[in-house]
Design a protein around this motif. Structure first.
Motif, PDB file in Angstrom:
ATOM      1  N   ALA A  14      10.710 -18.249  16.356  1.00 59.59           N
ATOM      2  CA  ALA A  14      10.164 -17.022  16.914  1.00 59.59           C
ATOM      3  C   ALA A  14       8.757 -16.759  16.368  1.00 59.59           C
ATOM      4  N   LEU A  15       8.544 -17.065  15.096  1.00 60.75           N
ATOM      5  CA  LEU A  15       7.219 -16.841  14.522  1.00 60.75           C
ATOM      6  C   LEU A  15       6.189 -17.722  15.206  1.00 60.75           C
ATOM      7  N   ILE A  16       6.575 -18.955  15.513  1.00 63.34           N
ATOM      8  CA  ILE A  16       5.641 -19.858  16.192  1.00 63.34           C
ATOM      9  C   ILE A  16       5.251 -19.253  17.536  1.00 63.34           C
ATOM     10  N   LEU A  17       6.253 -18.686  18.238  1.00 63.44           N
ATOM     11  CA  LEU A  17       5.959 -18.028  19.522  1.00 63.44           C
ATOM     12  C   LEU A  17       4.991 -16.867  19.338  1.00 63.44           C
ATOM     13  N   ALA A  18       5.171 -16.152  18.218  1.00 61.14           N
ATOM     14  CA  ALA A  18       4.383 -14.944  18.009  1.00 61.14           C
ATOM     15  C   ALA A  18       2.925 -15.250  17.664  1.00 61.14           C
ATOM     16  N   ILE A 110       7.573  -6.778   4.930  1.00 57.53           N
ATOM     17  CA  ILE A 110       6.286  -6.094   4.792  1.00 57.53           C
ATOM     18  C   ILE A 110       6.388  -4.838   5.646  1.00 57.53           C
ATOM     19  N   TRP A 111       6.075  -3.697   5.115  1.00 55.42           N
ATOM     20  CA  TRP A 111       6.029  -2.502   5.968  1.00 55.42           C
ATOM     21  C   TRP A 111       5.002  -1.515   5.465  1.00 55.42           C
ATOM     22  N   THR A 112       4.482  -0.736   6.412  1.00 55.55           N
ATOM     23  CA  THR A 112       3.555   0.341   6.076  1.00 55.55           C
ATOM     24  C   THR A 112       3.882   1.542   6.958  1.00 55.55           C
ATOM     25  N   GLN A 113       3.461   2.698   6.527  1.00 47.29           N
ATOM     26  CA  GLN A 113       3.648   3.897   7.349  1.00 47.29           C
ATOM     27  C   GLN A 113       2.727   3.810   8.562  1.00 47.29           C
ATOM     28  N   CYS A 114       3.200   4.336   9.695  1.00 49.90           N
ATOM     29  CA  CYS A 114       2.447   4.238  10.943  1.00 49.90           C
ATOM     30  C   CYS A 114       2.464   5.543  11.709  1.00 49.90           C
ATOM     31  N   GLU A 115       1.389   5.759  12.478  1.00 51.98           N
ATOM     32  CA  GLU A 115       1.371   6.825  13.480  1.00 51.98           C
ATOM     33  C   GLU A 115       2.153   6.355  14.713  1.00 51.98           C
ATOM     34  N   GLU A 182       0.941  -8.085  13.740  1.00 53.74           N
ATOM     35  CA  GLU A 182      -0.404  -7.530  13.612  1.00 53.74           C
ATOM     36  C   GLU A 182      -1.248  -8.513  12.807  1.00 53.74           C
ATOM     37  N   ASN A 183      -2.550  -8.397  12.991  1.00 56.91           N
ATOM     38  CA  ASN A 183      -3.451  -9.216  12.179  1.00 56.91           C
ATOM     39  C   ASN A 183      -3.711  -8.521  10.847  1.00 56.91           C
ATOM     40  N   PHE A 184      -3.536  -9.272   9.778  1.00 53.71           N
ATOM     41  CA  PHE A 184      -3.827  -8.765   8.435  1.00 53.71           C
ATOM     42  C   PHE A 184      -4.947  -9.597   7.826  1.00 53.71           C
ATOM     43  N   ILE A 185      -5.798  -8.951   7.037  1.00 53.75           N
ATOM     44  CA  ILE A 185      -6.738  -9.707   6.205  1.00 53.75           C
ATOM     45  C   ILE A 185      -6.152  -9.699   4.795  1.00 53.75           C
ATOM     46  N   LEU A 186      -5.872 -10.890   4.293  1.00 53.40           N
ATOM     47  CA  LEU A 186      -5.140 -11.011   3.027  1.00 53.40           C
ATOM     48  C   LEU A 186      -6.082 -11.081   1.842  1.00 53.40           C
ATOM     49  N   GLY A 187      -7.314 -11.476   2.086  1.00 53.23           N
ATOM     50  CA  GLY A 187      -8.271 -11.622   0.993  1.00 53.23           C
ATOM     51  C   GLY A 187      -9.532 -12.232   1.563  1.00 53.23           C
ATOM     52  N   TYR A 188     -10.399 -12.649   0.685  1.00 54.39           N
ATOM     53  CA  TYR A 188     -11.677 -13.229   1.113  1.00 54.39           C
ATOM     54  C   TYR A 188     -11.934 -14.510   0.340  1.00 54.39           C
ATOM     55  N   LEU A 198       1.106 -11.396  11.091  1.00 54.95           N
ATOM     56  CA  LEU A 198       2.362 -11.267  10.360  1.00 54.95           C
ATOM     57  C   LEU A 198       3.309 -10.299  11.061  1.00 54.95           C
ATOM     58  N   LEU A 199       4.578 -10.602  10.889  1.00 60.01           N
ATOM     59  CA  LEU A 199       5.642  -9.710  11.330  1.00 60.01           C
ATOM     60  C   LEU A 199       5.773  -8.604  10.284  1.00 60.01           C
TER      61      LEU A 199
END
Ligand SMILES: *[C@@H]1O[C@H](CO)[C@@H](O)[C@H](O)[C@H]1NC(C)=O
Ligand SMILES: *[C@@H]1O[C@H](CO)[C@@H](O)[C@H](O)[C@H]1NC(C)=O
Length: 431
Positions: A14-18, A110-115, A182-188, A198-199
């Motif tokens: 499923a991740l590959i599909l995503a 992984i989770w964060t608060q969302c509107e 969603e797209n995350f920036i993990l670092g530089y 990431l899911l």
């Protein structure tokens, strides 16, 4: 076992599909990010942060031992709590918004608060608004990705046909939200962002004991939905960290992925990493004995076998916890060796404390893991918890945990495909 294998392969599929957009090349997936201790010194009370860290540690240990014993009706690896020790920054969405998460090797999601935020705690950053992001994609229910999260996912009653996730925890904390990518920036790396799709859970109702210093959780456990597992195709399933001592204010700790996570060379030792089939989240090691100077005390017989592991290595717990009878023997050996008057811990958190006046000679504690002797400097086993009160940073608990005070000033590497944890003594403030 069959169920968990099925779960894993479904998720990988499923991740590959995503992953509809191409990822960075593998070399860019060698990156390092910073970990910041939640408990920092307070100038008006130089010991409070130590007490807070250990109190937090005890409540966390209680939760982990309930989960690892499987006595709570909670999904292992998809639950979490606010009681870790370090935060980690990432960016979420496009345009990128800040996300401060608790870096948690004791959970996966992984989770964060969302509107729209129906109920949220005060958090570090503005609450993430997915409607403002061009890269946010909800996962619908009865899709391969949602099914891969069964039995923890369900079709939402509120957000019809969205894939939902809900967790509640022993201490009254909870999160409820929809699953998305969603797209995350993990670092530089050399100023260039390291991106990953990431899911994660977009949490719309969250509460309990979360603190203002965080927006959510970044699960670094070994289960399929953790950051470590989701990145494993690119990082080779390797990560390492280097934790600065409790109270170090000038330097941050480091978390490395991919080639940066290499732990080798002089002084490095390795021991098998064990992931139990029913509990992929936790990283188990096998501890044979602990020595206090030259006196070796064996882990009491009758526990789990070496191939099951008998101690969880965790970066989110400060204390190192051992079964009561084992702990008592170690405590007795330390008392014999230290030869200082004993006092009670004024914060009533730690078991063994001494009155110290001037410089003291403290014993070396050596943890004899299967194939790896890890010799702890005094700073990794003793802490000043109040003026002139020095305590041992070990305690009794039914579930053994190797905590973060013991791990400070070691480069600690996890190589999941090769099933190895490595330790190398270094000065983490130099990195
Ligand atoms: C620092 O300690 C003082 C005295 O205990 C307390 O009133 C204050 O709230 C603390 N500050 C922080 C930021 O924790
Ligand atoms: C992480 O983000 C917070 C809030 O955006 C910021 O105050 C902090 O300085 C950042 N820490 C690091 C290590 O970048």
């Amino acid at each position: 076992m069959e169920a968990s294998l099925k779960f894993h392969s479904l998720l990988s599929f499923a991740l590959i599909l995503a992953l509809s957009t191409p990822r960075e090349s593998a070399s860019e997936y060698s990156f390092t990010t910073e970990l910041v201790r939640i408990d920092t010194p307070n100038s008006s009370d130089p010991y409070q942060h130590v007490v807070n860290a250990f109190r937090r540690s005890i409540s966390r240990a209680h939760r982990l031992s309930q989960n690892s014993a499987g006595t709570l009706a909670m999904p292992p690896g998809v639950l979490t709590n606010s009681d870790g020790s370090f935060t980690m920054n990432m960016s979420i969405g496009n345009p990128p918004a800040p996300f401060v998460g608790i870096a948690d090797t004791g959970s996966d999601l992984i989770w964060t608060q969302c509107e729209p935020c129906l109920q949220c705690f005060d958090q570090a950053s503005p609450v993430f608004d997915p409607s403002m992001s061009s890269t946010y994609e909800v996962i619908m229910c009865e899709t391969p990705l949602c099914n891969a999260l069964l039995p923890y996912s369900f079709c939402g009653p509120d957000l019809d046909l969205f894939c939902m996730n809900s967790n509640s925890y022993g201490d009254g904390s909870y999160t409820y939200g929809n699953i998305a990518t969603e797209n995350f920036i993990l670092g530089y790396v050399s100023g260039q962002p390291v991106n990953a799709i990431l899911l994660f859970e977009c949490g719309h109702m969250n509460g309990g004991t979360f603190t203002k210093v965080t927006d959510g959780i970044i699960g670094l456990g070994g289960g399929p939905v953790s950051l470590v597992s989701q990145l494993s195709d690119d990082t080779g399933g390797r990560f390492s960290y280097c934790l600065v001592p409790l109270g170090s204010t000038t330097k941050t700790s480091k978390l490395n992925f991919g080639a940066n996570a290499e732990v080798g060379g002089d002084g490095a030792v390795s021991t098998p990493l064990i992931q139990r089939d029913d509990q992929k989240t936790f990283y188990y090691l096998y501890l044979e004995a602990v020595s206090v100077d030259n006196r070796r005390i064996d882990f009491p017989p009758g526990g789990p076998s070496p191939d099951q592991g008998n101690i969880i290595i965790d970066s989110g717990t400060s204390l190192t916890l051992l079964p009561q009878d084992f702990y008592s023997q170690i405590e007795a050996a330390v008392i014999e060796s230290v030869q200082l008057p004993r006092v009670n811990d004024p914060s009533q958190t730690l078991s063994l404390c001494f009155q110290v006046a001037t410089e003291v000679n403290l014993p070396f504690l050596t943890f004899h893991f299967n194939g790896a002797d890890v010799r702890l400097p005094a700073l990794n086993a003793f802490v000043l918890i109040a003026q002139n009160v020095l305590c041992l940073t070990l305690g009794p608990s039914p579930t053994a945990l190797y905590g973060n005070v013991a791990q400070t000033n070691f480069l600690v590497g996890h190589d999941i495909p090769n099933k190895i944890v490595s330790f190398k003594p270094v000065d983490c403030t130099l990195f």
